[in-house]
Design a protein around this motif. Structure first.
Motif, PDB file in Angstrom:
ATOM      1  N   ALA A  61       0.839  -1.204   0.000  1.00  0.00           N
ATOM      2  CA  ALA A  61       0.000   0.000   0.000  1.00  0.00           C
ATOM      3  C   ALA A  61       0.872   1.250   0.000  1.00  0.00           C
ATOM      4  CB  ALA A  61      -0.928  -0.001   1.215  1.00  0.00           C
ATOM      5  N   ALA A  62       1.961   1.206   0.775  1.00  0.00           N
ATOM      6  CA  ALA A  62       2.866   2.353   0.839  1.00  0.00           C
ATOM      7  C   ALA A  62       3.552   2.610  -0.497  1.00  0.00           C
ATOM      8  CB  ALA A  62       3.915   2.114   1.931  1.00  0.00           C
ATOM      9  N   VAL A  63       3.770   1.543  -1.271  1.00  0.00           N
ATOM     10  CA  VAL A  63       4.397   1.686  -2.589  1.00  0.00           C
ATOM     11  C   VAL A  63       3.397   2.236  -3.603  1.00  0.00           C
ATOM     12  CG1 VAL A  63       5.363   0.408  -4.546  1.00  0.00           C
ATOM     13  CG2 VAL A  63       6.130  -0.109  -2.225  1.00  0.00           C
ATOM     14  N   LEU A  64       2.206   1.664  -3.633  1.00  0.00           N
ATOM     15  CA  LEU A  64       1.210   2.031  -4.644  1.00  0.00           C
ATOM     16  C   LEU A  64       0.554   3.378  -4.371  1.00  0.00           C
ATOM     17  CD1 LEU A  64      -0.485  -1.468  -5.068  1.00  0.00           C
ATOM     18  CD2 LEU A  64       1.105  -0.377  -6.643  1.00  0.00           C
ATOM     19  N   LEU A  65       0.272   3.642  -3.106  1.00  0.00           N
ATOM     20  CA  LEU A  65      -0.348   4.907  -2.709  1.00  0.00           C
ATOM     21  C   LEU A  65       0.358   5.426  -1.460  1.00  0.00           C
ATOM     22  CD1 LEU A  65      -4.192   4.207  -3.160  1.00  0.00           C
ATOM     23  CD2 LEU A  65      -2.728   5.597  -4.624  1.00  0.00           C
ATOM     24  N   PRO A  66       1.499   6.109  -1.621  1.00  0.00           N
ATOM     25  CA  PRO A  66       2.268   6.591  -0.470  1.00  0.00           C
ATOM     26  C   PRO A  66       1.389   7.347   0.527  1.00  0.00           C
ATOM     27  CG  PRO A  66       3.489   6.953  -2.484  1.00  0.00           C
ATOM     28  CD  PRO A  66       2.125   6.481  -2.911  1.00  0.00           C
ATOM     29  N   GLY A  67       1.601   7.032   1.801  1.00  0.00           N
ATOM     30  CA  GLY A  67       0.833   7.675   2.858  1.00  0.00           C
ATOM     31  C   GLY A  67      -0.393   6.899   3.281  1.00  0.00           C
ATOM     32  N   THR A  68      -0.696   5.816   2.552  1.00  0.00           N
ATOM     33  CA  THR A  68      -1.859   4.998   2.896  1.00  0.00           C
ATOM     34  C   THR A  68      -1.593   4.215   4.178  1.00  0.00           C
ATOM     35  OG1 THR A  68      -2.445   4.728   0.564  1.00  0.00           O
ATOM     36  CG2 THR A  68      -3.406   3.161   2.105  1.00  0.00           C
ATOM     37  N   SER A  69      -2.575   4.207   5.073  1.00  0.00           N
ATOM     38  CA  SER A  69      -2.449   3.488   6.343  1.00  0.00           C
ATOM     39  C   SER A  69      -3.361   2.273   6.352  1.00  0.00           C
ATOM     40  CB  SER A  69      -2.818   4.416   7.510  1.00  0.00           C
ATOM     41  OG  SER A  69      -2.793   3.713   8.735  1.00  0.00           O
ATOM     42  N   ILE A  70      -2.817   1.129   6.710  1.00  0.00           N
ATOM     43  CA  ILE A  70      -3.600  -0.095   6.827  1.00  0.00           C
ATOM     44  C   ILE A  70      -3.530  -0.585   8.266  1.00  0.00           C
ATOM     45  CG2 ILE A  70      -3.694  -2.536   6.185  1.00  0.00           C
ATOM     46  CD1 ILE A  70      -2.967  -1.832   3.405  1.00  0.00           C
ATOM     47  N   ASP A  71      -4.695  -0.843   8.850  1.00  0.00           N
ATOM     48  CA  ASP A  71      -4.782  -1.334  10.221  1.00  0.00           C
ATOM     49  C   ASP A  71      -4.477  -2.829  10.236  1.00  0.00           C
ATOM     50  OD1 ASP A  71      -5.450  -2.055  12.803  1.00  0.00           O
ATOM     51  OD2 ASP A  71      -7.612  -1.927  12.472  1.00  0.00           O
ATOM     52  N   ILE A  72      -3.400  -3.202  10.890  1.00  0.00           N
ATOM     53  CA  ILE A  72      -3.007  -4.608  10.971  1.00  0.00           C
ATOM     54  C   ILE A  72      -3.608  -5.288  12.199  1.00  0.00           C
ATOM     55  CG2 ILE A  72      -1.057  -6.169  11.370  1.00  0.00           C
ATOM     56  CD1 ILE A  72       0.638  -4.507   9.589  1.00  0.00           C
TER      57      ILE A  72
END
Length: 205
Positions: A61-72
């Protein structure tokens, strides 16, 4: 070789780097995608270590849309609760995690996809939702990408017996068919170990 659809998994820099490579087989291309962290292979039984899927999706996600946050934590919290309640069986953990992560992607503009190459492993990737239409138009029978949730997680086994009868079983991914016979003539198709002397055709649905 058609690498068009695998490129949907990458950002421009990764696409440029891959364009410098020469692939002589689909196996070579798959190895490249796995080695460079563009796809993640996970056994149907579950992750090799906790957070494997979550960290992979977070990184992509960080590569494709920098700044995107994913809740793990939330998806893994649900998994731990299911394990404590003994409400999941072998093979349920990966679909449970992917379902939780896919639900998050509606807000991020990304979507989890799976590459089906005809075995029991999950080959997980992430693409932009805007590229989903392009993924649906893919025509290469070897590279079959689908958005997670569009498959049932089951497998159709088809065996044509010597007597001419077509036998079909539908089972969960990773589940074995044991000690079963032809529906018409009664000849053994699968032994007690799940092996067969017949050609077994598998379709992942």
């Amino acid at each position: 070789m058609n690498t068009k659809f695998s490129q949907l998994l990458m950002d421009p820099k990764e696409q440029e780097a891959m364009a410098q490579q020469s692939f002589t087989s689909h196996e070579d291309l798959l190895a490249y995608l796995l080695d460079h962290g563009i796809l993640l292979q996970v056994d149907w039984k579950g992750e090799e270590h906790e957070f494997q899927i979550g960290k992979f999706l977070q990184g992509r996600a960080a590569v494709l849309l920098p700044g995107t946050s994913i809740d793990i934590e939330t998806p893994y919290g649900k998994l731990r609760d299911a394990v404590k309640k003994e409400s999941i069986n072998a093979g349920d953990s990966v679909p449970l995690l992917l379902k939780s992560f896919q639900a998050q992607q509606k807000k991020t503009g990304l979507t989890v996809v799976l590459l089906d190459i005809g075995n029991d492993s999950y080959y997980i990737g992430l693409i932009k939702q805007s590229d989903a239409a392009g993924l649906k138009k893919q025509s290469d029978p070897v590279w079959r990408f689908t958005a997670f949730g569009s498959l049932s997680g089951e497998v159709l086994y088809t065996v044509n017996c010597d007597c001419g009868s077509m036998n079909i079983w539908q089972v969960k991914r990773g589940e074995k068919i044991t000690d079963d016979v032809c529906q018409d003539c009664g000849k053994q198709i699968f032994d007690e170990e799940g092996n067969s002397s017949f050609q077994v055709i598998k379709d992942y649905i």
